[in-house]
Design a protein around this motif. Structure first.
Motif, short mmCIF file in Angstrom:
data_model
loop_
_atom_site.label_atom_id
_atom_site.label_comp_id
_atom_site.label_asym_id
_atom_site.label_seq_id
_atom_site.Cartn_x
_atom_site.Cartn_y
_atom_site.Cartn_z
N ALA A 35 0.85 -1.20 0.00
CA ALA A 35 0.00 0.00 0.00
C ALA A 35 0.88 1.24 0.00
O ALA A 35 2.01 1.22 0.50
CB ALA A 35 -0.88 0.00 1.25
N THR A 36 0.35 2.33 -0.52
CA THR A 36 1.03 3.63 -0.43
C THR A 36 0.30 4.46 0.64
O THR A 36 -0.51 3.91 1.37
CB THR A 36 1.02 4.33 -1.80
OG1 THR A 36 0.60 3.42 -2.78
CG2 THR A 36 2.37 4.82 -2.20
N SER A 38 0.20 7.24 4.06
CA SER A 38 0.95 7.45 5.31
C SER A 38 0.95 6.20 6.20
O SER A 38 1.93 5.96 6.91
CB SER A 38 0.31 8.58 6.12
OG SER A 38 0.14 9.70 5.32
N LEU A 66 -1.06 -1.72 -4.71
CA LEU A 66 -2.52 -1.80 -4.71
C LEU A 66 -3.16 -0.97 -5.80
O LEU A 66 -4.20 -1.33 -6.35
CB LEU A 66 -3.06 -1.26 -3.39
CG LEU A 66 -3.02 -2.16 -2.18
CD1 LEU A 66 -3.46 -1.38 -0.96
CD2 LEU A 66 -3.94 -3.36 -2.39
N ASP A 67 -2.55 0.19 -6.08
CA ASP A 67 -3.28 1.14 -6.91
C ASP A 67 -2.33 2.19 -7.51
O ASP A 67 -1.16 2.27 -7.12
CB ASP A 67 -4.40 1.83 -6.10
CG ASP A 67 -3.98 2.12 -4.66
OD1 ASP A 67 -2.78 2.25 -4.39
OD2 ASP A 67 -4.86 2.24 -3.82
N TYR A 80 2.07 6.82 -7.56
CA TYR A 80 2.32 5.86 -6.49
C TYR A 80 3.57 5.03 -6.77
O TYR A 80 4.25 4.60 -5.86
CB TYR A 80 1.10 4.98 -6.26
CG TYR A 80 0.09 5.63 -5.34
CD1 TYR A 80 0.37 6.83 -4.70
CD2 TYR A 80 -1.13 5.03 -5.08
CE1 TYR A 80 -0.53 7.43 -3.84
CE2 TYR A 80 -2.04 5.61 -4.21
CZ TYR A 80 -1.74 6.81 -3.60
OH TYR A 80 -2.64 7.38 -2.73
N ILE A 133 -6.47 2.28 5.27
CA ILE A 133 -7.92 2.44 5.06
C ILE A 133 -8.23 3.92 4.95
O ILE A 133 -7.66 4.74 5.69
CB ILE A 133 -8.73 1.76 6.21
CG1 ILE A 133 -10.23 1.79 5.93
CG2 ILE A 133 -8.40 2.35 7.57
CD1 ILE A 133 -11.06 0.91 6.86
N PHE A 141 -8.26 1.61 -3.69
CA PHE A 141 -9.17 2.74 -3.95
C PHE A 141 -10.56 2.24 -4.29
O PHE A 141 -11.25 2.76 -5.16
CB PHE A 141 -8.60 3.67 -5.02
CG PHE A 141 -7.63 4.68 -4.47
CD1 PHE A 141 -7.91 5.39 -3.31
CD2 PHE A 141 -6.43 4.94 -5.11
CE1 PHE A 141 -7.02 6.33 -2.80
CE2 PHE A 141 -5.54 5.87 -4.62
CZ PHE A 141 -5.83 6.57 -3.46
N ARG A 167 -3.14 16.73 0.76
CA ARG A 167 -1.90 17.03 1.52
C ARG A 167 -0.65 16.62 0.75
O ARG A 167 0.42 17.13 1.00
CB ARG A 167 -1.94 16.38 2.90
CG ARG A 167 -1.84 14.86 2.92
CD ARG A 167 -2.17 14.35 4.33
NE ARG A 167 -1.84 12.95 4.56
CZ ARG A 167 -2.59 11.92 4.16
NH1 ARG A 167 -3.71 12.14 3.46
NH2 ARG A 167 -2.23 10.69 4.43
N PHE A 168 -0.79 15.67 -0.17
CA PHE A 168 0.37 15.26 -0.97
C PHE A 168 0.54 16.13 -2.22
O PHE A 168 1.46 15.94 -3.00
CB PHE A 168 0.22 13.79 -1.40
CG PHE A 168 0.15 12.82 -0.24
CD1 PHE A 168 1.24 12.67 0.62
CD2 PHE A 168 -0.98 12.06 0.00
CE1 PHE A 168 1.19 11.77 1.69
CE2 PHE A 168 -1.04 11.16 1.06
CZ PHE A 168 0.05 11.00 1.90
C1 F6R Z 1 -2.92 3.56 -1.05
C2 F6R Z 1 -4.23 3.01 -0.75
C3 F6R Z 1 -5.22 3.75 0.06
C4 F6R Z 1 -4.67 4.25 1.38
C5 F6R Z 1 -5.74 5.01 2.15
C6 F6R Z 1 -5.22 5.54 3.46
O1 F6R Z 1 -2.18 2.67 -1.85
O2 F6R Z 1 -4.50 1.96 -1.20
O3 F6R Z 1 -6.32 2.90 0.34
O4 F6R Z 1 -4.21 3.17 2.14
O5 F6R Z 1 -6.21 6.05 1.38
O6 F6R Z 1 -4.23 6.48 3.20
P1 F6R Z 1 -3.30 7.05 4.37
O7 F6R Z 1 -2.55 5.88 4.87
O8 F6R Z 1 -2.43 8.03 3.69
O9 F6R Z 1 -4.21 7.61 5.39
#
Ligand code: F6R
Length: 261
Positions: A35-36, A38, A66-67, A80, A133, A141, A167-168
């Motif tokens: 996953a990407t 935070s 994942l995406d 990503y 999540i 996603f 925020r990114f």
């Molecule tokens: C990213 C992904 C998303 C993130 C989710 C939470 O590859 O699949 O589902 O895991 O948007 O993002 P953060 O961890 O940045 O709060």
């Protein structure tokens, strides 16, 4: 579903890294789902430092993301693919081309999604999938309303997800792409072990549904209740809406040390 409540993100990173280390010990060619965002950063930091110390190796392992956003230039720093390279892949010892992601620049999107599903299958499937999540309950996603049987496909991001991810993009919600390619919920359910990570009170509502709520496409992560091996790693703030917190703590405390997650 096992729920583990830990003091902070580094503790979560350490427990997840133990599970990944144990997997790589038994199966050096393991396939990891990445996953990407935070949430997994503490896991990647811990894995990178264990790799530096020679305690873990990804030399024979593979990874599937994942995406991926659709519509960003190939060299955009928030793709990503670029992010996972920076936060994890370049810091450990994966072989060349060992980590793949969906091709968000493809002109034939259905073909790119089908090719991605094939690549995961040909690699033997994902052994351990790391998930964050979204505040709206998405995993990968798969936004609310996603089919619980979905496979890799294009999705429209919700306004909430684009606000969360601004925020990114220097806080500019309009700079966040409107679309992405994402593994489907059924794709994720094929992984042999799923570790879902969430920290902070902003995730408390999203976490409550898959752990204690009814299964519903409106909260896509609830599909994980049908998976035989899911571990949810939370800090206190993300766990604050759960009813059975004392039970989860007691269960983890009384677990034999050798058992792992
Ligand atoms: C990213 C992904 C998303 C993130 C989710 C939470 O590859 O699949 O589902 O895991 O948007 O993002 P953060 O961890 O940045 O709060």
């Amino acid at each position: 579903m096992e729920v583990v409540i830990l003091p902070d993100a580094p503790a979560i990173g350490s427990v997840a890294a133990d599970a990944i280390g144990a997997l790589l010990d038994r199966k050096p060619t393991a396939v990891l789902g990445l996953a990407t965002g935070s949430s997994p950063l503490a896991i990647y930091d811990e894995l990178a430092s264990r790799c530096d110390a020679g305690l873990i190796s990804f030399r024979q392992a593979r990874g599937f993301m994942l995406d991926e956003y659709v519509g960003l230039d190939a060299d955009h720093p928030q793709r990503y693919r670029a992010v996972i390279d920076t936060v994890f892949v370049s810091r450990v010892d994966f072989g060349p081309a060992a980590v793949q992601g969906p091709d968000g620049t493809a002109t034939d999107i259905p073909a790119a999604c089908a090719a991605y599903e094939d690549a995961i299958r040909q690699a033997g499937g994902v052994d351990l999938q790391i998930l964050g999540i979204g505040t709206d309950g998405h995993i990968a996603f798969n936004e609310p309303g996603s089919s619980l049987a979905s496979r890799t496909r294009i999705m429209t991001l919700t306004r909430q997800t684009r606000i969360d991810n601004a925020r990114f993009f220097d806080g500019d919600v309009d700079a966040v792409p409107t679309h992405c390619l994402t593994q489907g919920l059924a794709t994720i359910m094929d992984a042999r072990h799923v570790i879902l990570v969430a920290t902070g009170k902003g995730k408390a509502e999203a976490v409550h549904h898959p752990v204690e709520g009814p299964v519903s496409a409106m909260w896509p992560a609830t599909v994980l209740q049908h998976h035989p091996h899911v571990t949810v790693l939370l800090d206190d703030a993300a766990a604050r809406r759960l009813q059975l917190v004392d039970y989860y703590r007691e269960t983890y405390r009384s677990k034999p040390e050798w058992q792992g997650i």
